[in-house]
Design a protein around this motif. Structure first.
Motif, mmCIF file in Angstrom:
data_model
loop_
_atom_site.group_PDB
_atom_site.id
_atom_site.type_symbol
_atom_site.label_atom_id
_atom_site.label_comp_id
_atom_site.label_asym_id
_atom_site.label_seq_id
_atom_site.Cartn_x
_atom_site.Cartn_y
_atom_site.Cartn_z
ATOM 1 N N GLY A 3 0.722 -1.166 0.030
ATOM 2 C CA GLY A 3 -0.034 0.039 0.004
ATOM 3 C C GLY A 3 0.775 1.263 -0.179
ATOM 4 N N ARG A 6 1.993 1.856 -3.499
ATOM 5 C CA ARG A 6 0.951 2.483 -4.414
ATOM 6 C C ARG A 6 0.520 3.898 -4.007
ATOM 7 N N GLU A 7 0.811 4.201 -2.791
ATOM 8 C CA GLU A 7 0.520 5.552 -2.419
ATOM 9 C C GLU A 7 1.570 6.532 -2.889
ATOM 10 N N SER A 10 0.609 7.228 -6.369
ATOM 11 C CA SER A 10 -0.450 8.357 -6.428
ATOM 12 C C SER A 10 0.332 9.860 -6.364
ATOM 13 N N LEU A 13 2.232 10.408 -9.571
ATOM 14 C CA LEU A 13 1.260 11.001 -10.422
ATOM 15 C C LEU A 13 0.881 12.656 -10.230
ATOM 16 N N GLU A 34 1.902 -4.045 -13.788
ATOM 17 C CA GLU A 34 1.025 -3.889 -13.041
ATOM 18 C C GLU A 34 0.849 -2.532 -12.314
ATOM 19 N N ALA A 37 -0.191 0.107 -14.847
ATOM 20 C CA ALA A 37 -1.660 -0.156 -15.264
ATOM 21 C C ALA A 37 -2.335 0.583 -13.949
ATOM 22 N N PHE A 38 -1.869 0.313 -12.780
ATOM 23 C CA PHE A 38 -2.519 0.955 -11.582
ATOM 24 C C PHE A 38 -2.256 2.297 -11.788
ATOM 25 N N ALA A 40 -2.174 4.229 -14.469
ATOM 26 C CA ALA A 40 -3.164 4.593 -15.443
ATOM 27 C C ALA A 40 -4.558 4.841 -14.858
ATOM 28 N N GLU A 41 -4.788 3.826 -14.119
ATOM 29 C CA GLU A 41 -6.146 3.628 -13.414
ATOM 30 C C GLU A 41 -6.299 5.118 -12.454
ATOM 31 N N LEU A 42 -5.328 5.234 -11.688
ATOM 32 C CA LEU A 42 -5.523 6.330 -11.028
ATOM 33 C C LEU A 42 -5.757 7.593 -11.831
ATOM 34 N N ALA A 44 -7.112 7.882 -14.729
ATOM 35 C CA ALA A 44 -8.322 7.915 -15.448
ATOM 36 C C ALA A 44 -9.516 8.218 -14.419
ATOM 37 N N VAL A 45 -9.191 7.764 -13.115
ATOM 38 C CA VAL A 45 -10.164 8.179 -11.895
ATOM 39 C C VAL A 45 -10.033 9.694 -11.799
ATOM 40 N N ASP A 46 -9.300 10.266 -11.798
ATOM 41 C CA ASP A 46 -9.071 11.851 -11.802
ATOM 42 C C ASP A 46 -9.720 12.434 -12.798
ATOM 43 N N GLU A 47 -9.579 11.819 -13.977
ATOM 44 C CA GLU A 47 -10.122 12.316 -15.282
ATOM 45 C C GLU A 47 -11.382 12.227 -15.290
ATOM 46 N N MET B 1 -6.820 19.046 -18.384
ATOM 47 C CA MET B 1 -7.982 18.356 -17.467
ATOM 48 C C MET B 1 -8.564 19.790 -16.684
ATOM 49 N N PHE B 148 -9.322 14.985 -2.927
ATOM 50 C CA PHE B 148 -9.705 14.448 -3.889
ATOM 51 C C PHE B 148 -9.988 15.658 -4.892
ATOM 52 N N ALA B 152 -7.860 16.631 -8.315
ATOM 53 C CA ALA B 152 -8.258 15.803 -9.409
ATOM 54 C C ALA B 152 -8.907 17.088 -10.370
ATOM 55 N N PHE B 177 -4.748 9.094 -1.750
ATOM 56 C CA PHE B 177 -4.347 7.872 -2.071
ATOM 57 C C PHE B 177 -5.553 7.065 -1.921
ATOM 58 N N ARG B 180 -8.397 7.949 -4.181
ATOM 59 C CA ARG B 180 -8.551 7.401 -5.359
ATOM 60 C C ARG B 180 -8.651 5.781 -5.588
ATOM 61 N N LEU B 187 -14.866 2.127 -10.061
ATOM 62 C CA LEU B 187 -15.001 2.269 -11.459
ATOM 63 C C LEU B 187 -14.137 1.264 -12.481
ATOM 64 N N ARG B 201 -3.666 -7.347 -9.463
ATOM 65 C CA ARG B 201 -2.459 -6.685 -8.813
ATOM 66 C C ARG B 201 -3.111 -6.416 -7.589
#
Lengths: 347, 203
Positions: A3, A6-7, A10, A13, A34, A37-38, A40-42, A44-47, B1, B148, B152, B177, B180, B187, B201
């Protein structure tokens, strides 16, 4: 992938990693689909989230700025020019009466004086506020606790521009409390303009002074009556419309300047100069006197508002020069300004 | 954005520094023009955090009122938008936290109408995905949601967000984090390949 890592993705990004961390993340991303991709996902969520509509009901934004402005519009007058509308209506009534009942007029007048001077302060303080057609909501800043009624906040003159002013900051000038001779007060009334406790905005107007002034000069409580009219007569005799119009223009100049509440010493210096210029150009002694005092107050504001020694010196020089004048009408007020300005107040 | 969603509206009347300088001097008309230019952005921040029009209206108005009162503390060399949005975000979070707001409970997502310009990704997200995402955003805690939204949508730095909300930058990072992560999870069925790999993952 933990975690914590992954933080860090974030934060990566967002470009919020220090260079060393960033390099490490980039190296890891090279080798880890992996995490790529994660990431990219973050993104995408923002966008996607920022693309979600945040819409208001139709027409909402048409009126929003005016509603905000209404909340910033002050409720109370700080200066008698605000009462000009009352005076204007009184003047109109006076003209009417002058036409209709020219002979009875002088008989009314002495009685009117009696009425005025015996007006109890309490009822004077109860002068109803007339609403401003534009906006009258006051700024959230509450009225001072001791709150006497606002000094005749009538702003009913239809053609008047919305008064622009900030209601937060108390002015330095304490109210005039000395009793002026009646002649002088009448003169002041004639000018539609008289010394006024400028502390009315944000400050506390002593009940006595506020209500006395109202009782003397301001609106009749039940419609327009003769009592407020006589002083206008001389102007009216000289040519009613013209006199009213020029007076109106003068008052507008005062009012505009009075409404300027700069936030910087520079701004107050300019205001000081403008009051001085108005004072020099003003024929009416009462108004010229008030403009001179206003210039002193502006000089004090420049100093209090962060100005330097030059501002202090300018304030003192201006105040002392005023006190040397033979025609100074507001000595106590200016003396008090000087006395209270022994040290720069805490900001 | 985010920033492209609120263009500075250059060329529409007096420039911003001029208006702000006037406003600083107490010119309400100038400030009203500033409000006109930023109202949608401020309202958007407020609505995304408080999730209901009437509350967003309260917050947006209050944000401009506070901005007006604090104009002398505003550095005119810096952009006004982020500053007033920070004020709005802070007010919005406090608003949602307030006992009255708690009593009323959080509404189920605000009424939606299709956005005029949904953006590149918005175009491929169907209405269902939007609804899901919107619900997921609504399901975040107000503090998470505020962080967020400021990141964002407003693209603020962690430092700015920390300052706006009165929290540390580390807290900004972790809340952001977690927000998100939750949103990505909600999503993921709509995110195609990225989501699939993401699922593999997540362990």
């Amino acid at each position: 992938v933990s975690g914590h890592e992954r933080e860090r993705l974030s934060a990566y990004l967002d470009g919020e990693l220090v260079p060393g961390e960033r390099a490490a993340v980039e190296a890891h991303l090279q080798a880890c689909p992996e995490c790529t991709a994660f990431l990219a996902e973050l993104a995408a969520v923002d966008e996607a989230a920022s693309a979600l509509p945040a819409e208001a009901p139709a027409g909402y934004f048409e009126t929003f700025p005016a509603r905000v402005r209404a909340r910033l519009q002050p409720r109370r007058a700080a200066f008698p020019v605000r009462r000009v509308p009352v005076w204007t209506w009184a003047a109109a009534a006076a003209l009417l009466l002058a036409v209709i009942t020219p002979l009875t007029w002088r008989e009314i007048r002495p009685a009117a004086h009696e009425t005025r001077t015996s007006e109890p302060p309490a009822s004077a303080a109860a002068v109803p506020k007339t609403t401003h057609q534009d906006r009258q909501l006051e700024e959230a800043a509450p009225a001072p606790g001791a709150g006497p009624a606002p000094p005749a906040a009538s702003r009913a003159r239809p053609s008047a521009p919305a008064p622009l002013r900030r209601a937060e900051r108390p002015l330095a000038a304490p109210p005039v409390t000395e009793a002026a001779p009646r002649e002088e007060r009448d003169q002041a009334t004639e000018g539609g303009f008289a010394p006024e406790p400028s502390a009315a905005v944000g400050g506390v107007v002593p009940q006595q002074a506020a209500s006395r002034e109202k009782a003397e000069r301001v609106a009749p409580r039940s419609g327009i009556t003769a009592e407020s009219a006589p002083p206008v007569m001389s102007a009216a005799n000289a040519g009613p419309e013209a006199a009213l119009a020029s007076r109106q223009a003068e008052e507008d100049a005062f009012r505009r300047l009075e409404a300027v509440r700069p936030r910087t010493p520079e701004g107050w210096r300019r205001v000081r100069e403008q009051w001085s210029a108005l004072a020099a150009a003003e024929a009416d002694p009462v108004r010229a006197d008030e403009a001179r005092v206003r210039a002193i107050v502006a000089a004090l504001e420049a100093w209090r508002g962060g100005g330097g020694e030059g501002d202090e010196a300018a304030f003192r020089a201006q105040a002392e020069s005023y006190l040397r004048r033979d025609d100074a009408r507001q000595r106590p007020r200016v003396e008090r300004l000087l006395a209270e300005a022994t040290a720069r107040p805490a900001p | 954005m985010g920033h492209s969603a609120h263009p500075p509206q250059a060329g529409a009347g007096p420039d911003e520094p001029f208006l702000l300088a006037r406003a600083r001097q107490g010119d309400l008309a100038a400030f009203e023009e500033v409000v006109r230019r930023y109202q949608r952005r401020v309202y958007g921040v407020a609505l995304r955090i408080v999730r209901a029009h009437d509350r967003a209206d309260d917050v947006a108005q209050e944000a401009f009122v506070r901005a007006w009162r604090s104009l002398d503390r505003f550095d005119p060399g810096r952009p006004f938008g982020p500053w007033v949005c920070r004020i709005a975000a802070n007010l919005a979070v406090n608003h949602v936290r307030s006992p009255r707001a708690r009593e009323q409970g959080l509404p189920e997502g605000h009424a939606e109408t299709p956005s005029a310009d949904p953006g590149p990704l918005g175009a491929v997200l169907d209405a269902e995905a939007k609804r899901v995402l919107d619900e997921a955003v609504a399901g975040l805690g107000p503090e998470q949601r505020a962080v967020f939204v400021l990141r964002a949508v407003e693209e603020m730095s962690y430092e700015q967000i920390a300052e706006a909300l009165g929290i540390s930058q580390g807290t900004v990072m972790s809340r952001l984090f977690r927000a998100r992560e939750r949103l990505a999870k909600a999503l993921s069925p709509y995110l195609g390949g990225a989501a699939t790999r993401g699922k593999a993952r997540t362990s």
